[in-house]
Design a protein around this motif. Structure first.
Motif, short mmCIF file in Angstrom:
data_model
loop_
_atom_site.label_atom_id
_atom_site.label_comp_id
_atom_site.label_asym_id
_atom_site.label_seq_id
_atom_site.Cartn_x
_atom_site.Cartn_y
_atom_site.Cartn_z
N VAL A 9 -44.65 36.32 39.29
CA VAL A 9 -45.42 35.26 39.92
C VAL A 9 -44.91 33.92 39.40
O VAL A 9 -44.84 33.68 38.20
CB VAL A 9 -46.94 35.41 39.62
N TYR A 11 -45.87 30.88 41.31
CA TYR A 11 -46.74 29.82 41.81
C TYR A 11 -48.02 30.44 42.37
O TYR A 11 -47.96 31.43 43.08
CB TYR A 11 -46.03 29.02 42.91
N ILE A 12 -49.14 29.82 42.04
CA ILE A 12 -50.43 30.21 42.61
C ILE A 12 -51.18 28.94 42.97
O ILE A 12 -51.27 28.01 42.16
CB ILE A 12 -51.30 31.02 41.61
N LYS A 13 -51.70 28.92 44.18
CA LYS A 13 -52.61 27.85 44.60
C LYS A 13 -53.83 28.55 45.16
O LYS A 13 -53.83 29.01 46.30
CB LYS A 13 -51.98 26.96 45.67
N ARG A 14 -54.84 28.71 44.32
CA ARG A 14 -56.03 29.45 44.72
C ARG A 14 -56.81 28.66 45.75
O ARG A 14 -56.93 27.46 45.61
CB ARG A 14 -56.90 29.73 43.50
N PRO A 15 -57.31 29.27 46.77
CA PRO A 15 -57.28 30.70 47.06
C PRO A 15 -56.27 31.06 48.13
O PRO A 15 -56.37 32.10 48.76
CB PRO A 15 -58.70 30.94 47.60
N SER A 16 -55.24 30.21 48.36
CA SER A 16 -54.45 30.39 49.58
C SER A 16 -52.98 30.75 49.42
O SER A 16 -52.37 31.20 50.39
CB SER A 16 -54.55 29.13 50.44
N LEU A 18 -49.72 32.61 47.07
CA LEU A 18 -49.16 33.39 45.96
C LEU A 18 -47.66 33.51 46.20
O LEU A 18 -47.24 34.01 47.24
CB LEU A 18 -49.79 34.79 45.88
N GLU A 36 -43.51 34.64 49.61
CA GLU A 36 -44.77 33.93 49.46
C GLU A 36 -45.78 34.47 50.46
O GLU A 36 -45.47 34.67 51.64
CB GLU A 36 -44.53 32.44 49.72
N TYR A 37 -46.98 34.71 49.97
CA TYR A 37 -48.11 35.12 50.80
C TYR A 37 -49.03 33.90 50.93
O TYR A 37 -49.39 33.30 49.92
CB TYR A 37 -48.90 36.26 50.16
N THR A 38 -49.40 33.57 52.17
CA THR A 38 -50.28 32.44 52.41
C THR A 38 -51.44 32.89 53.28
O THR A 38 -51.23 33.55 54.30
CB THR A 38 -49.52 31.30 53.14
N THR A 46 -59.14 35.32 58.89
CA THR A 46 -58.08 34.76 58.06
C THR A 46 -56.78 35.48 58.39
O THR A 46 -56.75 36.70 58.52
CB THR A 46 -58.39 34.95 56.56
#
Length: 90
Positions: A9, A11-16, A18, A36-38, A46
């Motif tokens: 991992v 980068y993480i920008k919660r909640p959207s 990974l 990347e999963y968005t 969603t």
């Protein structure tokens, strides 16, 4: 059981969002992937979006093989999210 590093991992920008980077199981080749999963709002639900980029010694079938693999993953992920059914290798 065989083991492989798929990614770390980065980068993480919660909640959207990974993001992971690594060999995506291709540790014997000089290849590096970033995927990347968005999560994006879509109507009352969603949408899950995947972006996958790779560099290195990729054979001519790389894109097709990974495209099929990601499609298979989505089938199992959807089954788990909607019904709780876990994937069982045969």
């Amino acid at each position: 059981m065989a083991q492989a590093l798929f990614g770390t991992v980065t980068y993480i920008k919660r909640p959207s969002v990974l993001r992971l980077s690594g060999p995506l199981g291709m540790s014997r080749l000089p290849v590096s992937s970033t995927y990347e999963y968005t999560l994006e709002p879509k109507g009352a639900g969603t949408a899950l979006k995947l972006t996958h980029r790779a560099i290195g010694l990729l054979d001519s079938e790389w894109h097709n093989a990974h495209d099929q693999g990601w499609k298979e993953l989505w089938v199992h992920l959807r089954a788990f999210v909607e019904t709780g059914k876990r994937y069982a290798a045969t």
